[in-house]
Design an enzyme around this catalytic site. Sequence first.
Site, PDB file in Angstrom:
ATOM      1  N   HIS A  93       0.841  -1.207   0.000  1.00 40.81           N
ATOM      2  CA  HIS A  93       0.000   0.000   0.000  1.00 40.81           C
ATOM      3  C   HIS A  93       0.874   1.255   0.000  1.00 40.81           C
ATOM      4  O   HIS A  93       0.609   2.211  -0.722  1.00 40.81           O
ATOM      5  CB  HIS A  93      -0.871   0.059   1.266  1.00 40.81           C
ATOM      6  CG  HIS A  93      -1.891  -1.016   1.387  1.00 40.81           C
ATOM      7  ND1 HIS A  93      -2.005  -1.827   2.499  1.00 40.81           N
ATOM      8  CD2 HIS A  93      -2.878  -1.411   0.543  1.00 40.81           C
ATOM      9  CE1 HIS A  93      -3.012  -2.668   2.338  1.00 40.81           C
ATOM     10  NE2 HIS A  93      -3.552  -2.440   1.156  1.00 40.81           N
ATOM     11  N   SER A 125      -2.800  -7.755   2.699  1.00 38.51           N
ATOM     12  CA  SER A 125      -3.054  -7.663   4.146  1.00 38.51           C
ATOM     13  C   SER A 125      -3.441  -9.033   4.703  1.00 38.51           C
ATOM     14  O   SER A 125      -3.064  -9.378   5.823  1.00 38.51           O
ATOM     15  CB  SER A 125      -4.177  -6.663   4.427  1.00 38.51           C
ATOM     16  OG  SER A 125      -3.803  -5.378   4.021  1.00 38.51           O
ATOM     17  N   ARG A 176      -2.027  -5.624  -8.522  1.00 34.81           N
ATOM     18  CA  ARG A 176      -0.933  -6.579  -8.355  1.00 34.81           C
ATOM     19  C   ARG A 176      -0.906  -7.482  -9.584  1.00 34.81           C
ATOM     20  O   ARG A 176      -0.334  -7.140 -10.594  1.00 34.81           O
ATOM     21  CB  ARG A 176      -1.102  -7.369  -7.051  1.00 34.81           C
ATOM     22  CG  ARG A 176      -0.770  -6.528  -5.828  1.00 34.81           C
ATOM     23  CD  ARG A 176      -1.247  -7.165  -4.567  1.00 34.81           C
ATOM     24  NE  ARG A 176      -2.688  -7.351  -4.627  1.00 34.81           N
ATOM     25  CZ  ARG A 176      -3.449  -7.713  -3.623  1.00 34.81           C
ATOM     26  NH1 ARG A 176      -2.918  -7.968  -2.450  1.00 34.81           N
ATOM     27  NH2 ARG A 176      -4.746  -7.836  -3.758  1.00 34.81           N
TER      28      ARG A 176
END
Length: 159
Positions: A17, A128, A90
């Site tokens: 991030h 995450s 990504r």
Amino acid sequence: MKRAVTPGTFDPITFGHLDIITRAAQLVDEIVVAVAASPGKKPLFSLEERTALAREATKHLKNVRVEPFDGLLVDFAREQQAQVLVKGLRAITDFEYEFQMAALNYQLANELETVFIMSPPQYMYLSSSIVRELASLRSPVDQFVPPLVADALARKFVE
Ligand code: PNS
């Protein structure tokens, strides 16, 4: 003034991030990091915790501000008078979902432009959820998150 919103659940914020936020901050005058309540995702960290961690992790970036929000992203972006939504991409696996979201957000607010920034190779696999899983298994996460986030994760998993 060009203002962009970079939205996410940030549960918790990672180096992936931070890479996107840092690069986006070089393209516009101001970035608002929008921390979504995302109740459906049952986040590990509360909205207040996720916001505080993201604030601390970005405090060195002078044109970045972190705000929590609940509700529709396009409403929040309008409130903030932003012209751009920035999302990180990504791998191909992100594409279908992000494509759908960008199309939906365009339908809801066609004055907002969605811009994608590609993750660099070293963060392509990082998420995450991977970080939460590693931390829950007591594996070090220092190479994936800033020290304050690693500490917060360690505290969650001794609770
Ligand atoms: O980090 P995430 O969880 O992939 O981020 C997803 C997020 C928060 C950007 C997305 O769920 C979102 O925009 N949530 C706000 C609610 C909304 O506007 N949803 C789209 C219309 S259903």
